[in-house]
Write a protein that holds these residues in place. Structure first.
Motif, PDB file in Angstrom:
ATOM      1  N   LEU A  94       0.848  -1.195   0.000  1.00 11.94           N
ATOM      2  CA  LEU A  94       0.000   0.000   0.000  1.00 11.94           C
ATOM      3  C   LEU A  94       0.882   1.244   0.000  1.00 11.94           C
ATOM      4  O   LEU A  94       2.031   1.206   0.445  1.00 11.94           O
ATOM      5  N   ASP A  95       0.343   2.353  -0.474  1.00 12.92           N
ATOM      6  CA  ASP A  95       1.134   3.581  -0.560  1.00 12.92           C
ATOM      7  C   ASP A  95       1.177   4.347   0.761  1.00 12.92           C
ATOM      8  O   ASP A  95       1.798   5.400   0.848  1.00 12.92           O
ATOM      9  N   GLY A  96       0.514   3.844   1.785  1.00  9.68           N
ATOM     10  CA  GLY A  96       0.553   4.485   3.093  1.00  9.68           C
ATOM     11  C   GLY A  96      -0.497   5.545   3.309  1.00  9.68           C
ATOM     12  O   GLY A  96      -0.568   6.148   4.380  1.00  9.68           O
ATOM     13  N   THR A  97      -1.323   5.812   2.309  1.00  9.82           N
ATOM     14  CA  THR A  97      -2.371   6.820   2.451  1.00  9.82           C
ATOM     15  C   THR A  97      -3.435   6.329   3.420  1.00  9.82           C
ATOM     16  O   THR A  97      -3.917   5.216   3.315  1.00  9.82           O
TER      17      THR A  97
END
Length: 153
Positions: free
Chosen positions: A142-145
């Motif tokens: 995941l991109d961490g958003t």
């Protein structure tokens, strides 16, 4: 098992004649226009089915507890559930254990609904393993958003 379909209204309008059909069939499927169909069967038949479920699940529990029995069940599992071929070996074992434990609990509670949930969850897992694109999308980092809390439907 022999099941005869009859309109639900027939049971209301001609109860004696409709119930008499249980002599010919093992179950009556009462077809309703405004809801789920219902099944009518004798109490003896329902109790026999519940007893058979209980005995069968106890046998499976006993087999799974023994190495040879578990190996035998693992070998025949793909016949009953062909999609297990796409699961990793450790997941096939986990599916077998969860299936047998849930079947045992279902027999005690006299309901099969949780068993269907277990099978469908594992079938979905197999579907992910079978589709390389889907597996890649679901396992990529995941991109961490943080999109905030998820609302309850």
């Amino acid at each position: 098992m022999s099941t005869t379909k009859v309109p639900f209204s027939q049971l209301i309008q001609q109860p004696g004649k409709t119930v008499a059909k249980l002599d010919e069939a093992q179950q009556l499927r009462l077809v309703r226009r405004d809801g789920e169909d219902l099944v009518l069967e004798t109490a003896d038949r329902a109790e026999a089915a519940a007893a058979a479920m209980s005995v069968t699940t106890r046998l499976f529990v006993s087999l799974v507890k023994q190495d040879e029995g578990a190996r035998a069940l693992l070998m025949v599992l793909p016949e009953a559930f062909p999609w297990v071929k796409f699961l990793p070996t450790e997941d096939v074992r986990a599916f077998l254990v969860e299936l047998v434990e849930t079947a045992n609990a279902c027999a005690e509670l006299d309901t099969l609904a949780p068993l269907e949930t277990v099978v469908e969850a594992w079938r979905s897992t197999a579907r992910i393993h079978a589709d390389p694109e889907l597996r890649a999308r679901l396992t990529e980092p995941l991109d961490g958003t943080d999109y905030g809390p998820v609302s309850v439907l």
